[in-house]
Design an enzyme around this catalytic site. Structure first.
Site, short mmCIF file in Angstrom:
data_model
loop_
_atom_site.label_atom_id
_atom_site.label_comp_id
_atom_site.label_asym_id
_atom_site.label_seq_id
_atom_site.Cartn_x
_atom_site.Cartn_y
_atom_site.Cartn_z
N ARG A 139 0.82 -1.21 0.00
CA ARG A 139 0.00 0.00 0.00
C ARG A 139 0.86 1.26 0.00
O ARG A 139 0.47 2.27 -0.60
CB ARG A 139 -0.96 -0.03 1.20
CG ARG A 139 -2.10 -1.05 1.00
CD ARG A 139 -2.73 -1.46 2.33
NE ARG A 139 -3.93 -2.29 2.16
CZ ARG A 139 -3.93 -3.60 1.91
NH1 ARG A 139 -2.77 -4.23 1.76
NH2 ARG A 139 -5.06 -4.27 1.79
N ARG A 146 -6.95 -17.60 -9.29
CA ARG A 146 -7.59 -17.01 -8.11
C ARG A 146 -8.77 -16.12 -8.50
O ARG A 146 -8.74 -15.46 -9.54
CB ARG A 146 -6.55 -16.24 -7.28
CG ARG A 146 -5.54 -17.21 -6.68
CD ARG A 146 -4.44 -16.53 -5.91
NE ARG A 146 -4.93 -15.96 -4.66
CZ ARG A 146 -4.15 -15.31 -3.81
NH1 ARG A 146 -2.86 -15.15 -4.07
NH2 ARG A 146 -4.65 -14.81 -2.69
N SER A 188 -13.21 -8.90 3.23
CA SER A 188 -11.95 -9.02 2.48
C SER A 188 -11.32 -7.65 2.33
O SER A 188 -11.91 -6.75 1.71
CB SER A 188 -12.20 -9.62 1.10
OG SER A 188 -11.08 -9.41 0.25
N ASP A 242 -4.55 -15.55 7.21
CA ASP A 242 -3.26 -16.01 6.69
C ASP A 242 -2.49 -16.86 7.70
O ASP A 242 -1.53 -17.54 7.34
CB ASP A 242 -2.39 -14.82 6.26
CG ASP A 242 -2.85 -14.21 4.95
OD1 ASP A 242 -3.49 -14.93 4.15
OD2 ASP A 242 -2.59 -13.02 4.72
N LYS A 257 -6.76 -19.23 -1.60
CA LYS A 257 -5.49 -18.55 -1.37
C LYS A 257 -4.47 -19.06 -2.39
O LYS A 257 -4.84 -19.62 -3.43
CB LYS A 257 -5.05 -18.79 0.08
CG LYS A 257 -5.90 -18.04 1.10
CD LYS A 257 -5.62 -16.55 1.03
CE LYS A 257 -6.28 -15.77 2.13
NZ LYS A 257 -5.90 -14.33 2.06
N ARG A 293 3.14 -19.83 2.92
CA ARG A 293 2.65 -20.04 4.28
C ARG A 293 2.60 -21.53 4.65
O ARG A 293 2.79 -21.89 5.81
CB ARG A 293 1.29 -19.37 4.46
CG ARG A 293 1.34 -17.89 4.11
CD ARG A 293 0.44 -17.02 4.93
NE ARG A 293 0.49 -15.63 4.45
CZ ARG A 293 1.39 -14.74 4.81
NH1 ARG A 293 2.35 -15.08 5.65
NH2 ARG A 293 1.36 -13.51 4.33
#
Length: 421
Positions: A20, A115, A160, A308, A335, A381
């Site tokens: 961001r 996705r 989300s 996550d 994900k 992850r």
């Protein structure tokens, strides 16, 4: 089994906030300097996309310097914008591109091209965006022809941050105000950073409203350590007998701190020290000590604050006494991999008593686990979660495609090794 983990860790910069900072810095007037930026593959994809739209960005080990050109300063890219493995880049940049005076095409790797993107395409189209899936499967590659946008009030069916942020960023370019209402509050880094750069927002309950066409001004941004990256060392410190770890400069934003709340509810010993604020984001140091964990039920409004972290929470549950139920987490299926199926398959291979459900998993913990060959599915992850599980198992564990950790934590394995010296 490993020996006790001891030491101090500086957690890499928060991935969400790093993305961001680049995006909002690029559409602000003047210079933005970002320290503790995450030099992971995903965030580098965001830098590359904005460089292709004429934004000068200098990347040094000390800081990222973004020479912003204002809300309407981006140029038409002369090539396709490649988002790599980054869902955040793909979805958030779509909001910005929808309001431009040019056309662009976004793509990404094989994972990104599977996705779901309809979740952002639908509200952006309601605003007047001309956005389409080139393969007509509601996935990337996406073609976006910039158009005049209208503000909307959008009721999001899911909590989300990526959906919310895409709409808010498009709202900067819309006629009239834009608001997003979620079923629960998702992570709020976009709202904090947009306000920091000069945007006008109102927040009430689960609704965020943004006013169009602000003058955004370049800022200094100090990125806190990523709590999603810290989660692996929180788990390691709690699980490995005799361990005590100090995690420095970790973001503890309440829309992201679910891992801390769950760890404590499971019986984990975590001290929060030196609480402070950096650019509107709450930050602290964490002391994590070996603890005896027990099973709990996890679901409802806490899920968006730890989505996550569910893979590493599943590892904690596997070594905890009793049963842990994870529910309301169907988002895990879309994900970087189907994280429900991948966790169930890999933990089963280690000897865990686990079953998958439509929206989560049921883990009967406390049983000794053994080494196995782990299919990471190139999901960072998953790889990091099973590297932590390996500390607690007998026998050899092999992680396939283990270098996928470069997406969010390039120094992960070295950091883990250093704690065992």
């Amino acid at each position: 089994m490993t020996k006790p983990l001891q030491g101090e860790i500086n957690i890499p910069g928060d991935k969400s906030i790093s993305h961001r900072a680049v995006m909002i810095g690029a559409i602000s007037e003047g210079t933005t300097e970002v320290t503790n930026f995450l030099q992971g593959a995903d965030c580098l994809s965001t830098i590359s996309c904005f460089q292709k739209m004429g934004i000068e960005i200098e990347n040094t080990p000390e800081k990222i310097t973004i020479h912003g050109k204002g809300l309407h300063g981006l140029k038409a890219p002369t090539e396709i914008l490649d988002c790599g493995n980054s869902g955040t880049t793909t979805r958030l940049i779509s909001g910005i591109l929808s309001g431009q005076a040019f056309s662009s095409t976004l793509t990404g790797d094989a994972s990104i091209q599977k996705r779901p993107m309809l979740r952002i395409m639908k509200p952006l189209r309601e605003m007047g965006a001309n956005i389409r899936s080139i393969k007509d499967n509601n996935c990337a590659p996406l073609e976006i022809n910039g158009s005049i946008l209208q503000g909307i009030s959008y009721q999001s069916p899911i909590a989300s941050a990526q959906v919310k942020s895409a709409i808010l960023l498009a709202g900067l370019y819309a006629n009239g105000t834009t608001s997003v209402t979620e079923p629960y509050v998702s992570r709020n880094h976009s709202e904090i950073m947009l306000s920091h750069f000069g945007a006008k927002l109102e927040i009430k309950d689960t609704t965020v409203t943004i006013h169009p066409n602000p003058v955004l001004t370049g800022q200094k941004v100090e990125v806190p350590g990523d709590i999603s990256s810290a989660a692996y060392f929180i788990a390691a410190g709690l699980l490995v007998p005799g361990s005590k770890l100090l995690l420095k400069n970790v973001g503890i934003n309440p829309t992201r701190d679910g891992i801390l709340r769950i760890a404590k509810e499971m019986g984990g010993n975590i001290e929060i020290l030196n609480e402070r604020t950096a650019c509107g984001e709450p930050v602290a140091d964490l002391v994590v000590s070996n603890s005896t964990l027990h099973g709990i039920t996890i679901g409802g409004e806490i899920i968006p604050t730890l989505i996550d972290e569910i893979p590493i929470i599943a590892i904690m549950a596997a070594f905890a006494e009793g049963t842990t139920i994870i529910k309301d987490a169907a988002e895990l299926k879309v994900k970087e991999s189907d994280r429900i199926a991948v966790m169930v398959d890999n933990l089963t291979a280690m000897g865990c008593d686990i079953e998958g459900t439509d929206d989560g998993m049921i883990i009967h913990g406390g049983k000794p686990l053994h080494g196995a060959t782990i299919e990471t599915k190139k999901d960072h992850r998953i790889a990091m979660s099973f590297a932590i599980a390996d500390l607690m198992t007998e026998g050899t564990t092999t992680l396939l495609d283990k270098d996928c950790v470069d997406i969010s934590f390039p120094t992960f394995y070295q950091t883990l090794e250093d704690l065992q010296k």
